[in-house]
Write a protein that holds these residues in place. Structure first.
Motif, mmCIF file in Angstrom:
data_model
loop_
_atom_site.group_PDB
_atom_site.id
_atom_site.type_symbol
_atom_site.label_atom_id
_atom_site.label_comp_id
_atom_site.label_asym_id
_atom_site.label_seq_id
_atom_site.Cartn_x
_atom_site.Cartn_y
_atom_site.Cartn_z
ATOM 1 N N ALA A 22 0.840 -1.202 0.000
ATOM 2 C CA ALA A 22 0.000 0.000 0.000
ATOM 3 C C ALA A 22 0.879 1.258 0.000
ATOM 4 O O ALA A 22 2.108 1.182 0.086
ATOM 5 C CB ALA A 22 -0.919 -0.021 1.224
ATOM 6 N N GLU A 23 0.221 2.423 -0.052
ATOM 7 C CA GLU A 23 0.929 3.710 -0.136
ATOM 8 C C GLU A 23 1.861 3.910 1.055
ATOM 9 O O GLU A 23 1.495 3.665 2.195
ATOM 10 C CB GLU A 23 -0.084 4.849 -0.206
ATOM 11 C CG GLU A 23 0.566 6.189 -0.447
ATOM 12 C CD GLU A 23 -0.442 7.308 -0.545
ATOM 13 O OE1 GLU A 23 -0.877 7.615 -1.665
ATOM 14 O OE2 GLU A 23 -0.810 7.862 0.517
ATOM 15 N N THR A 24 3.062 4.416 0.745
ATOM 16 C CA THR A 24 4.141 4.516 1.722
ATOM 17 C C THR A 24 4.599 5.946 1.954
ATOM 18 O O THR A 24 4.542 6.774 1.071
ATOM 19 C CB THR A 24 5.352 3.704 1.215
ATOM 20 O OG1 THR A 24 4.931 2.374 0.974
ATOM 21 C CG2 THR A 24 6.471 3.674 2.197
ATOM 22 N N ASP A 25 5.095 6.174 3.167
ATOM 23 C CA ASP A 25 5.711 7.445 3.540
ATOM 24 C C ASP A 25 7.113 7.130 4.070
ATOM 25 O O ASP A 25 7.261 6.396 5.038
ATOM 26 C CB ASP A 25 4.882 8.128 4.633
ATOM 27 C CG ASP A 25 5.503 9.399 5.164
ATOM 28 O OD1 ASP A 25 6.487 9.887 4.582
ATOM 29 O OD2 ASP A 25 4.998 9.909 6.173
ATOM 30 N N ARG A 69 6.325 -2.152 5.113
ATOM 31 C CA ARG A 69 5.202 -1.731 4.281
ATOM 32 C C ARG A 69 4.519 -2.912 3.602
ATOM 33 O O ARG A 69 3.297 -2.953 3.503
ATOM 34 C CB ARG A 69 5.639 -0.681 3.274
ATOM 35 C CG ARG A 69 6.729 -1.111 2.325
ATOM 36 C CD ARG A 69 7.283 0.106 1.580
ATOM 37 N NE ARG A 69 8.288 -0.227 0.596
ATOM 38 C CZ ARG A 69 9.585 -0.220 0.809
ATOM 39 N NH1 ARG A 69 10.053 0.073 2.006
ATOM 40 N NH2 ARG A 69 10.426 -0.505 -0.165
ATOM 41 N N ALA A 70 5.278 -3.899 3.131
ATOM 42 C CA ALA A 70 4.680 -5.086 2.516
ATOM 43 C C ALA A 70 4.040 -5.973 3.583
ATOM 44 O O ALA A 70 2.942 -6.505 3.394
ATOM 45 C CB ALA A 70 5.720 -5.865 1.731
ATOM 46 N N PHE A 71 4.722 -6.103 4.725
ATOM 47 C CA PHE A 71 4.184 -6.925 5.808
ATOM 48 C C PHE A 71 2.843 -6.374 6.295
ATOM 49 O O PHE A 71 1.881 -7.123 6.470
ATOM 50 C CB PHE A 71 5.183 -6.992 6.973
ATOM 51 C CG PHE A 71 4.738 -7.908 8.071
ATOM 52 C CD1 PHE A 71 5.013 -9.261 8.003
ATOM 53 C CD2 PHE A 71 4.038 -7.426 9.164
ATOM 54 C CE1 PHE A 71 4.592 -10.124 9.016
ATOM 55 C CE2 PHE A 71 3.617 -8.269 10.180
ATOM 56 C CZ PHE A 71 3.893 -9.627 10.106
ATOM 57 N N LYS A 72 2.760 -5.060 6.485
ATOM 58 C CA LYS A 72 1.498 -4.462 6.941
ATOM 59 C C LYS A 72 0.396 -4.615 5.897
ATOM 60 O O LYS A 72 -0.771 -4.795 6.244
ATOM 61 C CB LYS A 72 1.692 -2.993 7.300
ATOM 62 C CG LYS A 72 2.305 -2.777 8.661
ATOM 63 C CD LYS A 72 2.291 -1.303 8.997
ATOM 64 C CE LYS A 72 2.374 -1.053 10.472
ATOM 65 N NZ LYS A 72 2.253 0.379 10.784
ATOM 66 N N THR A 73 0.760 -4.553 4.629
ATOM 67 C CA THR A 73 -0.236 -4.781 3.572
ATOM 68 C C THR A 73 -0.755 -6.210 3.669
ATOM 69 O O THR A 73 -1.961 -6.448 3.592
ATOM 70 C CB THR A 73 0.385 -4.501 2.195
ATOM 71 O OG1 THR A 73 0.873 -3.151 2.171
ATOM 72 C CG2 THR A 73 -0.628 -4.697 1.085
#
Length: 182
Positions: A22-25, A69-73
């Motif tokens: 998902a979108e990342t910061d 970021r991939a893990f949280k997605t």
């Protein structure tokens, strides 16, 4: 994928569903490497929406990069499931060009976000996850190792969700199709 619930699996194929994070910061990396960005508020909502969209889709395995970021997605999808499925961490799925020596978050670190996790086998056959990811050739080899692992482990009639990153997915998809990544 079947739009009427997504549960019908084709017994004649191994279905690998590649999902980009998902979108990342990248301004809020906390105690992680600068290549390991946090999700934005919009990204967190995207995870929840993806989980709802896939909640009735049957998968035989969920495999994710060790970058947060991939893990949280991936957790957005597995948390929507009733049976709390295992989420497998595969450091070899990290983004191309990550800082040398950084292979993502540890299993213990990621357990803060989802408890039912375990590390995949080391695809390079060493005790510690260690592999190059700086060059195109490094990433071609890494993609081939991931695809070989998936084809060895899973078979026709199974469906696997793989959560990774734009650059790595370019290599994985090209490898899965038997073409050269651009």
């Amino acid at each position: 994928m079947n739009s009427g619930g997504g549960n019908l699996k084709n017994p004649d194929i191994l279905e690998i569903v590649f999902i980009r994070h998902a979108e990342t910061d990248y301004t809020d990396i906390g105690d992680r490497d600068n290549c390991d960005g946090e999700l934005t508020e919009k990204g967190e909502m995207q995870c929840t929406q993806l989980g709802r969209k896939l909640e009735n889709t049957e998968f035989d395995a969920y495999i994710t990069s060790s970058l947060l970021r991939a893990f949280k997605t991936a957790t957005g999808v597995v948390k929507a499931k009733k049976d709390e499925p295992l989420l497998e961490i595969c450091p070899e799925l990290i983004e191309c060009g990550c800082t040398e020596g950084y292979f993502g978050c540890s299993e213990e670190y990621l357990n803060k976000y989802y408890k039912n996790t375990k590390m995949c086998e080391n695809l390079y056959g060493e005790g510690k996850h260690s592999f190059p990811c700086a060059t195109k050739e490094d990433n071609d080899i890494r993609a081939q190792k991931v695809m070989d692992y998936l084809k060895k482990r899973f078979t026709f009639g199974e469906r696997v969700a793989v959560f990774s990153h734009h650059g790595m997915l370019e290599h994985l998809i090209a490898t899965a199709l038997g073409v050269k990544p651009h």
